[in-house]
Design a protein around this motif. Structure first.
Motif, mmCIF file in Angstrom:
data_model
loop_
_atom_site.group_PDB
_atom_site.id
_atom_site.type_symbol
_atom_site.label_atom_id
_atom_site.label_comp_id
_atom_site.label_asym_id
_atom_site.label_seq_id
_atom_site.Cartn_x
_atom_site.Cartn_y
_atom_site.Cartn_z
ATOM 1 N N UNK A 1 7.344 -0.921 -11.878
ATOM 2 C CA UNK A 1 6.419 -1.879 -12.467
ATOM 3 C C UNK A 1 7.138 -2.666 -13.563
ATOM 4 N N UNK A 2 7.260 -3.971 -13.349
ATOM 5 C CA UNK A 2 8.003 -4.806 -14.293
ATOM 6 C C UNK A 2 7.204 -5.061 -15.562
ATOM 7 N N UNK A 3 7.849 -5.647 -16.542
ATOM 8 C CA UNK A 3 7.234 -5.899 -17.836
ATOM 9 C C UNK A 3 6.552 -7.249 -17.926
ATOM 10 N N UNK B 1 9.054 -9.711 -9.790
ATOM 11 C CA UNK B 1 9.665 -8.703 -8.925
ATOM 12 C C UNK B 1 11.185 -8.761 -8.926
ATOM 13 N N UNK B 2 11.770 -9.896 -9.274
ATOM 14 C CA UNK B 2 13.227 -10.009 -9.277
ATOM 15 C C UNK B 2 13.877 -9.314 -10.465
ATOM 16 N N UNK C 1 3.251 -7.738 -10.742
ATOM 17 C CA UNK C 1 2.286 -7.233 -11.707
ATOM 18 C C UNK C 1 1.680 -8.324 -12.563
ATOM 19 N N UNK C 2 2.017 -9.584 -12.241
ATOM 20 C CA UNK C 2 1.509 -10.691 -13.030
ATOM 21 C C UNK C 2 2.260 -10.838 -14.342
ATOM 22 N N UNK D 1 -5.278 -3.626 -6.389
ATOM 23 C CA UNK D 1 -4.212 -4.172 -5.546
ATOM 24 C C UNK D 1 -3.097 -3.157 -5.360
ATOM 25 N N UNK D 2 -2.632 -2.576 -6.438
ATOM 26 C CA UNK D 2 -1.496 -1.662 -6.355
ATOM 27 C C UNK D 2 -1.848 -0.314 -5.730
ATOM 28 N N UNK D 3 -2.942 0.294 -6.192
ATOM 29 C CA UNK D 3 -3.212 1.683 -5.825
ATOM 30 C C UNK D 3 -3.949 1.849 -4.510
#
Length: 367
Positions: A103-105, A110-111, A131-132, A155-157
């Motif tokens: 999970x990015x900050x 995603x990159x 993750x927006x 969305x994720x889970x």
């Protein structure tokens, strides 16, 4: 605007002023452009679990590194999912693999995973869902903001995880699945592990906003809602078009109560914050039997707060009798030459290099 909203705005401004406009974040390697590799060289995916693939949108960086794009009623717009496969995925078709979700900050995408090479492991699949810019891995309280539909947790889970299991040769079960994240994603990883202990048997939070009892962390969330750049941006390979590692922003302004509601403890107004607080003992108790690792520095105006938050979480886990590992690398000297103890990939990349072999060993031990 109510007096409380004015106070929220002031708190967010204060934090933004403290952190500066990206000044606390070191540059990270720029993402390499996608290689000229055909999409036919990567696994095919089918729609499902509320996700619809966008035709012709697959970005292939290499046969083991590609990005798909999906739509869902849970979120407005199109959203990318970057997937890193182990080198043996294609050559060993009978094998199934454990999965780690990264999970990015805040301010990232995603990159960002390109800045932490250890996450591309030959022992597991790594999945990096969007993750927006300021999604905070939450189902937003307000769904009528400039962001539109914003049910990131759903969305994720309930969509991405089963979608990945349906389309790739994964090993299902919590012992074979991890969730890791940094900064905003550090909050997301610990919260997701608590919300769905049936899904995740391993969790790691790096420089995470993991204690909503701290006013500074609540203020950081407000700063992202109000698009005050500089507050806990995840400096990365993609945080700006120039590749400078400086945060370009958090997207459109939204109401300061949009994500978790009012942050003020007045007549229970902050009930959502308390319910999802990763440091709350009731939530930490849900991590019994989960492998827990925390990393933090303390050498800038952001990680000085993540250090306190990480120590609080560690202390409460100890009181609950739940084993965990805290790596407090301070000014970074004990971690790596690239680490200055701040809120950046110069520290997060070597932290992942320390963590991933331990996670691989745990996956192997699970059989």
């Amino acid at each position: 605007m109510t007096p409380l909203r004015l106070t929220a705005f002031g708190a967010a401004l204060t934090l933004a002023a403290l952190t500066g406009t990206g000044a606390a974040h070191a540059d990270a390697p720029t993402a390499a452009p996608a290689a000229a590799v055909s999409a036919s060289t990567v696994p095919g995916f089918s729609d499902g679990y509320g996700l619809t693939l966008v035709p012709g949108s697959t970005e292939v960086h290499s046969p083991t590194d590609f990005t798909i794009t999906v739509t869902t009623k849970q979120l407005s717009g199109k959203h990318r999912i970057r997937i890193l496969l182990p080198a043996g995925y294609d050559t060993d078709p009978g094998r199934r693999w454990p999965v780690t979700y990264f999970l990015h900050g805040g301010g990232g995408n995603v990159n960002d995973v390109a800045a932490a090479p250890a996450l591309h492991s030959d022992s597991m699949i790594t999945v990096v869902p969007d993750g927006g810019l300021k999604g905070w891995y939450a189902n937003w309280l307000m769904q009528n903001t400039a962001e539109g539909a914003a049910n990131w947790e759903t969305f994720h889970l309930t969509q991405v995880v089963p979608f990945i299991d349906a389309n790739l040769r994964t090993r299902v079960g919590r012992a074979h699945r991890a969730v890791v994240g940094l900064s905003m994603g550090g909050y997301g990883s610990l919260h997701y592990a608590q919300a769905r202990p049936d899904l995740f048997g391993h969790v790691a939070a790096l420089s995470g906003g993991i204690d909503f009892g701290k006013p500074e962390i609540r203020a950081a969330v407000l700063a992202t809602e109000l698009n005050l750049t500089g507050a806990w941006c995840a400096a990365s390979s993609s945080s700006s078009s120039s590749g400078s590692g400086q945060c370009a922003g958090y997207g459109p302004y939204v109401d300061s109560d949009a994500i978790f509601g009012s942050p003020y403890p007045v007549f229970g107004a902050d009930r959502v914050w308390k319910a999802v607080d990763p440091a709350a003992p009731a939530n930490l108790a849900k991590l019994s039997g989960t492998g827990i690792t925390l990393y933090t520095g303390n050498n800038d105006l952001i990680d000085v707060h993540t250090e306190v938050a990480s120590k609080t979480v560690k202390s409460r886990l100890d009181q609950l009798g739940i084993p965990s590992r805290l790596v407090n690398y301070g000014n970074g000297a004990s971690l790596a030459p690239s680490c200055d103890g701040g809120h950046n990939y110069g520290c997060w990349a070597p932290a992942f290099a320390d963590y991933i072999p331990r996670l691989e060993a745990a996956f192997t031990a699970a059989g």
